[in-house]
Design an enzyme around this catalytic site. Structure first.
Site, PDB file in Angstrom:
ATOM      1  N   GLU A 185       7.188 -13.149 -27.397  1.00 51.21           N
ATOM      2  CA  GLU A 185       6.568 -12.494 -28.540  1.00 51.21           C
ATOM      3  C   GLU A 185       7.067 -11.048 -28.531  1.00 51.21           C
ATOM      4  OE1 GLU A 185       2.371 -11.622 -28.409  1.00 51.21           O
ATOM      5  OE2 GLU A 185       2.252 -11.445 -30.590  1.00 51.21           O
ATOM      6  N   ARG A 187       4.581 -18.140 -12.681  1.00 51.78           N
ATOM      7  CA  ARG A 187       5.212 -16.897 -13.099  1.00 51.78           C
ATOM      8  C   ARG A 187       5.488 -16.022 -11.883  1.00 51.78           C
ATOM      9  NH1 ARG A 187       1.420 -14.834 -17.132  1.00 51.78           N
ATOM     10  NH2 ARG A 187       3.250 -13.617 -17.677  1.00 51.78           N
ATOM     11  N   LYS A 239       2.056  -7.337 -19.784  1.00 53.40           N
ATOM     12  CA  LYS A 239       2.505  -6.450 -20.856  1.00 53.40           C
ATOM     13  C   LYS A 239       1.415  -5.453 -21.213  1.00 53.40           C
ATOM     14  CE  LYS A 239       5.780  -9.327 -23.435  1.00 53.40           C
ATOM     15  NZ  LYS A 239       5.933 -10.040 -24.715  1.00 53.40           N
TER      16      LYS A 239
END
Length: 557
Positions: A39, A264, A274
């Site tokens: 994104e 991850r 983020k």
RNA sequence: UGCCGGAUCGUCUAACGGUAGGACAGCGGCCUUUGGAGCCGUAUGUAGAGGUUCGAAUCCUCUUCCGGCAGCCA
């Protein structure tokens, strides 16, 4: 991956095993097609790099294809700046998406049509419940939810209302389109998830064309399906979303990729979300997304990391399904390994102290040869100058040395690399007792490469005071003082106040006169450095320290 | 407390019923005009308890611990 690094021998991770099996059973007619779907709401970090390496690496290893796709379904969080930075970072890493920079927003019309299909099948409905009420109706993890009073609208009414949603006849939050699944499902994601919400906001690509936007769960599988993705690889937190991913595609009876989840990347002494990285930027704790202390791809690039080192690191950490916190030392190993083989050696003194060689003729300058890179003989040699006054590192002299100290001490000898052995004869101090100069003598017989067999314990670096250049040097340390700051509520309390040390009076050899941004060097005995592209200019050399050399002496103390 | 995942050296990761291996970090040594690099050597691990089996990290049962899920974020 870049062609100049050989495809490393990977022990097959579980995803490769799945693909091998698929190839054997001809599940995808021999195709392999992956994607990286960020994104555009922030800069990419090293965790994304792992995903890029994984996805592109698979495509490359299986002769498949790799898409870069922007999952731009929420205009309130996304910006063109992020799109541009992401493209730059992915390209820099060398993941080749060919001409396939794709956007979810390009599929909005098709997604809308699919939604209409679902409504017609009685599998989706327009709901008027407000946000808070909907949350109450959803139940909790231990209690089933209850159905919305609007759940059983007719297909015609839903179609009519959904079209009016699209036409902008309602305000934000007034209505949503929901999938009709099961309000008592043990999986919360299946309790009639929202497919479309009303957002009257300008989108960075579609402008004001739309005021309804698809949610992740509705959009993502469609994006993968439209693009013919075979293996949709994502991180573990999407595991519970998989039944929903599958449900939508099954209801629509369209091409159905396989979602696979992996753990991850987490790195010690930094944060990776983020949201937190954005906070560091906005609160000016760091100097932007590309601050060399940031775990962003742009930060590592500015710090002096190479794409090859990040690829190598990504191979080293591996791919599995258990949560892990990878030690930053593995990343440091990866960049040292690359730079050791490839970086030009140069001499620089970060913390200079003047040395006067009293028996060296005043006004004389001689030329010496220095090796450019001992790991790469073909990189040749360069000339450096030597004269009566040189700078050495303050740390390379001690008046009262501890046991095992190999460097210069009163009355002791040390070699100036590529030059002569010198002996410390006298210490000059200022009024407050600070050492400001050393008086030494040199042994003319010991010129580097000469016949003398005299040996000393230590060899230190130096620069000639006559032709050395001034430079600023920026030394970095980990951004946080604890291993896993991301796990702490008050994570900002653990910022390392000493993560950046700026040194203004460094001296470097004149070889560095005409370097370009991001050119990489080893400052002998000090570490790897690169020219900073932000603060360096014609009159002001600024170097970032990428990483120190390993230091078994310092480590011992 | 419901559902879904997961647990192997300090860290990361292999082993797919048959000798628990590798990398990083560590330690010791050799070598060295970078206390770098290189070379050699070395310690440390299957969460626990049962069971199946000639044989279990691997299969079964139970336990413990960790992570994810209750956004109109992704």
């Amino acid at each position: 991956m870049p062609d100049n690094i050989s495809s490393p021998k990977k022990s097959k991770n579980f995803i490769y095993e799945i693909i091998d099996e698929d190839l054997k059973t001809n599940k995808w007619s021999g195709r392999v097609h992956t994607r990286f779907p960020p994104e555009p709401n922030g800069y990419l970090h090293i965790g994304h790099a792992k995903s890029i390496c994984l996805n592109y690496g698979i495509a490359k290893d299986y002769n498949g294809k790799f898409n870069l796709r922007f999952d731009d379904t929420n205009p309130t969080k996304e910006e063109k700046e992020y799109v541009d930075s992401i493209i730059e970072d992915v390209k820099w890493l060398g993941a080749d998406f060919e001409d396939r920079v794709l956007y979810a927003s390009d599929y909005f019309e098709q997604m809308y049509d699919y939604a209409v299909q679902l409504i017609k099948k009685g599998k989706a409905y327009v709901d008027d419940l407000d946000n808070e009420t909907m949350r109450e109706y959803r139940g909790t993890v231990t209690q089933p939810g209850k159905e919305s009073p609007f759940r059983n609208r007719t297909v015609e009414e839903n179609l009519y209302l959904f079209e009016r949603m699209r036409n902008g006849e309602f305000n934000d939050g007034e209505k949503v389109l929901r999938a009709k699944i099961d309000m008592s499902s043990p999986n919360m994601l299946l309790r009639d998830p929202v497919m479309y919400r009303i957002i009257h906001a300008s989108h960075h690509r579609t402008g004001n064309e739309w005021c309804i936007y698809p949610t992740y769960d509705w959009a993502h599988g469609l994006e993968d399906s439209i693009e013919g993705i075979t293996h949709s690889i994502c991180t573990l937190e999407f595991e519970v979303h998989r039944p929903l991913y599958d449900w939508f595609l099954d209801q629509l009876e369209i091409y159905h990729p396989q979602q696979i989840e992996f753990a991850r990347l987490n790195l010690s002494y930094t944060v990776m979300s983020k949201r937190k990285l954005l906070e560091l930027v906005e609160k000016r704790i760091v100097d932007g997304w590309d601050d060399p202390r940031m775990p962003t791809i742009s930060g590592f690039r500015r710090r002096g990391y190479t794409p090859e080192s990040i690829w190598n690191f990504s191979e080293l950490v591996g791919v599995a399904k258990r949560d892990a916190l990878t030690d930053i030392s593995l990343l440091e190993y990866a960049i040292r390994e690359d730079l050791n083989k490839n970086a030009q050696r140069v001499m620089a003194v970060i913390n200079p102290i003047k040395v006067v060689i009293t028996n060296y003729p005043e006004g004389q300058t001689e030329f010496l040869e220095a090796v450019n890179n001992p790991e790469k003989p073909e990189s040749g040699k360069r000339q450096i100058t030597f004269s009566r006054e040189v700078f050495i590192e303050k740390d390379d002299f001690m008046e009262n040395p501890p046991k095992g100290y190999h460097r210069l001490v009163p009355g002791g000898e040390v070699r100036l690399k590529y030059a002569y052995i010198i002996k410390c004869e006298e210490i000059i101090k200022d009024n407050s007792g600070n050492i400001i100069e050393l008086r030494c003598t040199y042994d003319p017989e010991t010129r580097s490469g000469g016949p003398s067999t005299k040996k000393v314990k230590g060899t230190i670096h130096w620069v000639n005071s006559k032709d050395s250049l001034d430079a600023q040097v920026r030394l970095y340390d980990r951004l946080f003082t604890i291993e896993n700051p991301g796990a702490e509520e008050n994570w900002l309390d653990y910022i390392n106040p000493y993560s950046l040390k700026i040194i203004n009076n460094a001296k470097v050899e004149p070889f560095l006169k005409s370097v370009k941004p991001l050119d990489k060097f080893q400052f002998e005995r000090l570490g790897y450095f690169c020219l900073d592209y932000k603060y360096s200019n014609e009159n002001n050399l600024v170097f970032n320290r990428t990483v120190t050399l390993k230091d078994s002496w310092n480590a011992k103390k």
